[in-house]
Write a protein that holds these residues in place. Sequence first.
Motif, PDB file in Angstrom:
ATOM      1  N   LEU A 207       0.830  -1.147  -0.114  1.00  0.00           N
ATOM      2  CA  LEU A 207      -0.491  -0.144  -0.006  1.00  0.00           C
ATOM      3  C   LEU A 207       0.398   1.589  -0.070  1.00  0.00           C
ATOM      4  O   LEU A 207       0.767   2.412  -0.940  1.00  0.00           O
ATOM      5  N   LEU A 208       1.316   1.723   0.826  1.00  0.00           N
ATOM      6  CA  LEU A 208       2.685   2.261   0.992  1.00  0.00           C
ATOM      7  C   LEU A 208       3.486   2.813   0.071  1.00  0.00           C
ATOM      8  O   LEU A 208       3.392   3.861  -0.642  1.00  0.00           O
ATOM      9  N   ASP A 209       3.751   1.746  -1.203  1.00  0.00           N
ATOM     10  CA  ASP A 209       4.516   1.796  -2.155  1.00  0.00           C
ATOM     11  C   ASP A 209       3.664   2.127  -2.699  1.00  0.00           C
ATOM     12  O   ASP A 209       4.044   2.857  -5.040  1.00  0.00           O
ATOM     13  N   ARG A 210       2.372   2.305  -3.315  1.00  0.00           N
ATOM     14  CA  ARG A 210       1.238   2.888  -4.125  1.00  0.00           C
ATOM     15  C   ARG A 210       0.996   3.988  -4.766  1.00  0.00           C
ATOM     16  O   ARG A 210       0.767   4.650  -4.914  1.00  0.00           O
ATOM     17  N   VAL A 211       1.237   4.456  -3.057  1.00  0.00           N
ATOM     18  CA  VAL A 211       0.518   6.176  -2.850  1.00  0.00           C
ATOM     19  C   VAL A 211       2.011   7.161  -2.606  1.00  0.00           C
ATOM     20  O   VAL A 211       3.180   6.739  -2.813  1.00  0.00           O
TER      21      VAL A 211
ATOM     22  N   PRO B 171       3.786  11.809  -0.013  1.00  0.00           N
ATOM     23  CA  PRO B 171       5.496  12.238   0.456  1.00  0.00           C
ATOM     24  C   PRO B 171       6.317  11.169   0.847  1.00  0.00           C
ATOM     25  O   PRO B 171       5.862   9.966   0.672  1.00  0.00           O
ATOM     26  N   ASP B 172       7.562  11.981   0.973  1.00  0.00           N
ATOM     27  CA  ASP B 172       8.821  10.418   1.126  1.00  0.00           C
ATOM     28  C   ASP B 172       8.519   9.834   2.246  1.00  0.00           C
ATOM     29  O   ASP B 172       8.779   8.446   2.384  1.00  0.00           O
ATOM     30  N   ASP B 173       8.349  10.647   3.360  1.00  0.00           N
ATOM     31  CA  ASP B 173       7.904   9.544   4.828  1.00  0.00           C
ATOM     32  C   ASP B 173       6.695   8.757   4.623  1.00  0.00           C
ATOM     33  O   ASP B 173       5.702   9.435   4.508  1.00  0.00           O
ATOM     34  N   GLU B 174       6.833   7.883   5.073  1.00  0.00           N
ATOM     35  CA  GLU B 174       5.756   6.106   5.378  1.00  0.00           C
ATOM     36  C   GLU B 174       4.434   7.266   6.056  1.00  0.00           C
ATOM     37  O   GLU B 174       3.584   6.996   5.533  1.00  0.00           O
ATOM     38  N   TRP B 175       5.046   8.209   7.167  1.00  0.00           N
ATOM     39  CA  TRP B 175       3.370   8.230   8.055  1.00  0.00           C
ATOM     40  C   TRP B 175       2.784   9.464   7.337  1.00  0.00           C
ATOM     41  O   TRP B 175       1.628   9.495   6.979  1.00  0.00           O
ATOM     42  N   GLY B 176       3.010  10.248   6.275  1.00  0.00           N
ATOM     43  CA  GLY B 176       2.087  11.074   5.010  1.00  0.00           C
ATOM     44  C   GLY B 176       2.207  10.343   4.388  1.00  0.00           C
ATOM     45  O   GLY B 176       0.694  10.703   3.855  1.00  0.00           O
ATOM     46  N   ARG B 177       2.359   8.892   3.248  1.00  0.00           N
ATOM     47  CA  ARG B 177       1.427   8.606   2.592  1.00  0.00           C
ATOM     48  C   ARG B 177       0.997   8.161   3.023  1.00  0.00           C
ATOM     49  O   ARG B 177      -0.487   7.824   2.347  1.00  0.00           O
TER      50      ARG B 177
END
Length: 527
Positions: free
Chosen positions: A72-76, A79-85
């Motif tokens: 999921l995170l890779d498809r968003v 921004p660069d940080d995972e929390w923002g994604r």
Amino acid sequence: MLLVGFENALTALVAGTASVCLALALMRLWDRLRGGRRGALGHDRLQPGLQPMIFLFRRQRLVDVTAPGRTLLDRVAAPDDEWGRLQRWIGPRFELAGERLDQLARQGRVELVGRHGIGSAALRLLAEDLGDDLIRITLTDPEAEQAGIVVDSMAQQAMEEELDLLRRALDQTPMLVWRQDAEDRVTWANAAYLRRAETLDDGSGGWPLPRLLDTPKPVPGAGTTTRRAPLDSNGVISWYDCHSHRMGDETMMFALPADAAVRAERSLREFVQTLTKTFADLPIGLAIFDRQRNLQLFNPALIDLTGLPTGFLTARPTLFDLLDKLRELRMVPEPKDYRSWRQQMSNLESAAATGHHVETWSLPGGQTYRVTGRPHPDGAVAFLFEDITSEISLTRKFRAELQLGAHVLDGLDDALAVFGPDGKVLVRNRAYLALWGDGAETLGAALAAWQDRAAPGPGFAALRARLTGHDEARRDSGAMAGPDGRLLRWSVTGLGGGRQMLRLSTPDIAADTGPERDDYASAMGAG
């Protein structure tokens, strides 16, 4: 005995057959029961339950994540940080997700259920504060739990390829695409919109996304609504043509870049303003009519020259209405009758529409106007009204002065002729024509005519040398034999600019003494 043995054998055979059939039936039943249990229990082993998405964060930095969560995170996108994604993904799917997650430290546990709508799954979000600055977020789909849904791999692959194509197309398009809910909150946006939002939001990338443009409200039953809106980015204004389309309770928005169109419209507007200012300063009255012959453009000089009321001109009269108004104001030539005047105006309009046409109007008030008609593209026609009263007066005055000078020259007894620097005859009076009777237009032709009609001699040679400039010791006066042997006295005077004036007169020989008398005698002797 034989019969009894046969019956026993038959009984044994039937019993054995029945036992075999019963055994087969029991085995089949057993297999069916085992198969059903295998289907109920073993399917979970063949098709594992859907693994939830679990994210573990420490101070908003990702510590651990399950495989579906990583996908999921890779498809968003940024921004660069995972929390923002993650915030960007859950923001449009869970109402007030950002505010509720901010309360996690105080409440310790937050549970949210996702919206039901187009493109939204019935998701459940569970956020837990584990202490030591650890936060665990679990995303599950209650409707898919233990469903054991089997999907055709080929169909799944085709749908994923089409979805990837559509996602790439929307992310690579230069226009801004986003979706708004009933409260005008942005629930989804493409990559171009996200990039502009990050530029304006200093790259924070928080949710909900800001509304970048003042978009039009969709009109019920009107389909797509269009409006042009500006976007201010650090003092740089960008323009977009915004199109809104209602989709249920939400609205899809499309914003196409319109900077080139705005620049073209601004250039055209400035060009028209420049022309308008130029027309306003012209002393010539201008009136432009469209193909239906309605007035479209005029300048202040038209009002000054014709006295037409401003209100009448701003009402966009027709060409013939304007001409009728000019006739009422006595600003057209006085016609003999209305029918002939109307025909004359029709001819003026036709001539102006087909080509360049010029007329001179002598008005009853003593003024003189030059009216010029010119065709314009798309069947339009322009008329220019120019006051040439001063020009006509000056021309008439100059012509009168020329006529006066000609009359004065013709009143002299002496023959006069003026030659230009190129030898062309510029002026000659009536006495000259009576003396020589020739129509020579150049000095060479005149000398040839004089030589034919007068006896050549020293006086004629001196005159030729003086006029042609071949004699270094040029004489300004002298005598020669004229037509019929008469004695002529000549004198040449320079007028400047290479022009020369020749004067021929009949002298009084009895009154002449000195060298001039000798010239006369020499000229007569030569004759």
